[in-house]
Design an enzyme around this catalytic site. Structure first.
Site, PDB file in Angstrom:
ATOM      1  N   CYS A   1       0.835  -1.200   0.000  1.00  0.00           N
ATOM      2  CA  CYS A   1       0.000   0.000   0.000  1.00  0.00           C
ATOM      3  C   CYS A   1       0.873   1.254   0.000  1.00  0.00           C
ATOM      4  CB  CYS A   1      -0.903  -0.006   1.232  1.00  0.00           C
ATOM      5  SG  CYS A   1      -2.051   1.399   1.285  1.00  0.00           S
TER       6      CYS A   1
ATOM      7  N   CYS B   1      -0.133   4.747   6.968  1.00  0.00           N
ATOM      8  CA  CYS B   1      -0.849   4.569   8.230  1.00  0.00           C
ATOM      9  C   CYS B   1       0.009   3.764   9.213  1.00  0.00           C
ATOM     10  CB  CYS B   1      -2.178   3.855   7.991  1.00  0.00           C
ATOM     11  SG  CYS B   1      -3.211   4.641   6.735  1.00  0.00           S
TER      12      CYS B   1
ATOM     13  N   CYS C   1      -0.666  -0.012  10.289  1.00  0.00           N
ATOM     14  CA  CYS C   1      -0.997  -1.007   9.270  1.00  0.00           C
ATOM     15  C   CYS C   1       0.206  -1.841   8.835  1.00  0.00           C
ATOM     16  CB  CYS C   1      -1.592  -0.303   8.055  1.00  0.00           C
ATOM     17  SG  CYS C   1      -2.154  -1.446   6.778  1.00  0.00           S
TER      18      CYS C   1
ATOM     19  N   CYS D   1     -17.091  -9.225   3.464  1.00  0.00           N
ATOM     20  CA  CYS D   1     -16.454  -7.927   3.290  1.00  0.00           C
ATOM     21  C   CYS D   1     -15.253  -8.076   2.380  1.00  0.00           C
ATOM     22  CB  CYS D   1     -16.024  -7.362   4.641  1.00  0.00           C
ATOM     23  SG  CYS D   1     -15.432  -5.672   4.528  1.00  0.00           S
TER      24      CYS D   1
ATOM     25  N   CYS E   1     -20.116  -6.242   1.426  1.00  0.00           N
ATOM     26  CA  CYS E   1     -19.571  -4.926   1.749  1.00  0.00           C
ATOM     27  C   CYS E   1     -18.244  -4.770   1.033  1.00  0.00           C
ATOM     28  CB  CYS E   1     -19.364  -4.828   3.259  1.00  0.00           C
ATOM     29  SG  CYS E   1     -18.342  -3.436   3.753  1.00  0.00           S
TER      30      CYS E   1
ATOM     31  N   CYS F   1     -20.482   1.990   6.934  1.00  0.00           N
ATOM     32  CA  CYS F   1     -19.811   1.352   8.058  1.00  0.00           C
ATOM     33  C   CYS F   1     -18.539   2.123   8.342  1.00  0.00           C
ATOM     34  CB  CYS F   1     -19.480  -0.088   7.696  1.00  0.00           C
ATOM     35  SG  CYS F   1     -18.345  -0.882   8.829  1.00  0.00           S
TER      36      CYS F   1
ATOM     37  N   ARG G   1     -19.441  -3.956  16.104  1.00  0.00           N
ATOM     38  CA  ARG G   1     -18.722  -5.181  15.771  1.00  0.00           C
ATOM     39  C   ARG G   1     -17.360  -5.207  16.443  1.00  0.00           C
ATOM     40  NH1 ARG G   1     -18.291  -5.141  10.143  1.00  0.00           N
ATOM     41  NH2 ARG G   1     -20.419  -5.878  10.181  1.00  0.00           N
TER      42      ARG G   1
END
Length: 397
Positions: free
Chosen positions: A65, A69, A72, A109, A142, A202, A272
């Site tokens: 990526c 972040c 992550c 998801c 999702c 979400c 969740r």
């Protein structure tokens, strides 16, 4: 305890507590913890009964990526030894989803690392959504693909997506401390785009990154204002090879207080328990079901969860039941014209990590070894995912 009585009454009326009341929940003592769980449990049962919704993650594209972040394992500069692979083909993703659905999940998801999808990526994910829905009647799907450009949410909705996940993660004030390649406002904009397109929104948070109680309350109040159908609560997995590898700030008791606070602020929303529950809640996971009404089944994006069979046994042993495909998740006043709502803690933070043998995380200690203190780091519970999507091994579901 007057505070808890007040919070229960407000939760049953769907009334927002004050910031001071939310902060007071986080400040309760361990001696008061069971009272806090019991109070928040009343609110949870009012709106969701004893049902637990199961969700299943399929990591469509792992690693590499360009975003930075700090939490992550897939971030720019990460040296975590995670799986790295490019896009799964639609039939591969559908096969991966089938394992979770067979295990009792009602929502899939679909997650992909990256800043955000290109139009070609949206087309690719649209094909995947169609493949999953063609083979699994009634399944909810999702998407979690990062920051959305104009029109992309509408295209996903037209392809059959029910929801879109994009988490705020932490407070606006501290967001720049964990990510510099995009802004808090960018994340808010994507959640709003999903909502405007008719997707079930979400959005959730990550706890344990060194944030203050005020930061936690701020992000949950911001989420309440955004009004998502689902709020996934992730607990940081301190992956070696990431900037937050040494941030072991959570105990099972603090995790329960955080979940209770989220339930009081978002009483009628699907809450969740997402990444990190096995690492930080550990043997207290069943108590968390009295606060949250949704979990992920099996493994996560880049880390392993406890065995899917252990998840199902935990739910049954705690006196809860798996929500059926024919049951609507959200209360009637929220379900409206949307599906029953939400999506996974399927942001790109790497999620939870533990091995799955009969619910036992990591390698078993030698018989004579003393039990670890609850406030000690547990890197033994962080296991990189080596099975399921992107591998030749059977998934954990």
């Amino acid at each position: 305890m007057d505070l808890l009585n007040t919070l229960v009454e407000k939760g049953l009326r769907r009334e927002l507590p004050s910031r001071e009341e939310a902060l007071a929940v986080l400040a309760t003592s361990d001696d008061e913890l069971l009272d806090v769980v019991a109070a928040a449990g009343k609110v949870r049962r009012q709106w969701f009964g004893r049902r637990v919704k199961l969700n299943y993650l399929v990591n469509l594209k792992s690693g590499l990526c360009p975003e930075d972040c700090s939490y992550c394992s897939q971030r720019l500069g990460s040296t975590a030894g995670i799986l790295k692979y490019t896009w799964l083909k639609p039939d591969e993703a559908s096969q991966a989803a089938a394992a979770g659905l067979a295990g009792g999940a009602k929502r899939v998801c679909l997650v992909a690392s990256g800043r955000g999808p290109t139009d070609r990526d949206v087309e690719r994910v649209s094909d995947t959504i169609k493949a999953i829905k063609d083979q699994n009647e009634g399944v909810e799907v999702c998407a979690c693909l990062g920051l959305l450009s104009d029109g992309q949410a509408e295209r996903l909705r037209e392809a059959g997506a029910d929801a879109y996940n994009h988490n705020l993660n932490t407070s606006e004030e501290t967001y720049a401390d964990i990510t510099t390649t995009h802004t808090y406002a960018d994340r808010v904009d994507t959640v709003q785009k999903a909502h405007a397109a008719g997707l079930s929104a979400c959005s959730g948070l990550i706890a344990g990154m060194g944030e203050s109680d005020e930061d936690l309350v701020d992000v949950v109040f911001s989420l309440r204002e955004l009004d998502p159908d689902s709020v996934p609560v992730n607990f940081l997995i301190p992956f070696e090879g990431t900037p937050l590898a040494k941030e072991w700030n959570l105990t099972p008791q603090r995790c329960l207080r955080i979940l209770a606070m989220v339930r009081f602020v978002c009483p009628d929303v699907e809450v969740r328990i997402a990444g990190g529950r096995e690492v930080h809640l550990r043997t207290m996971q069943p108590l968390a079901l009295h606060l949250a009404n949704s979990i992920f089944l099996g493994d996560y994006l880049t880390s392993e969860g406890q065995a899917g069979k252990a998840d199902l046994e935990m739910i049954a042993d705690a006196g809860f039941e798996v929500e059926g495909a024919d049951q609507v998740t959200l209360p009637e006043h929220r379900s409206g014209g949307c599906h029953d709502g939400e999506s996974g803690g399927c942001h790109d933070d790497g999620d939870t990590g533990c091995h799955g043998g009969a619910g036992v995380c990591g390698s078993a200690p030698a018989a004579a070894a003393p039990a670890p203190r609850v406030d000690e780091p547990r890197p033994d519970l962080v296991a990189v995912r080596r099975r399921g999507a992107g591998t030749d091994l059977a998934p954990n579901a």
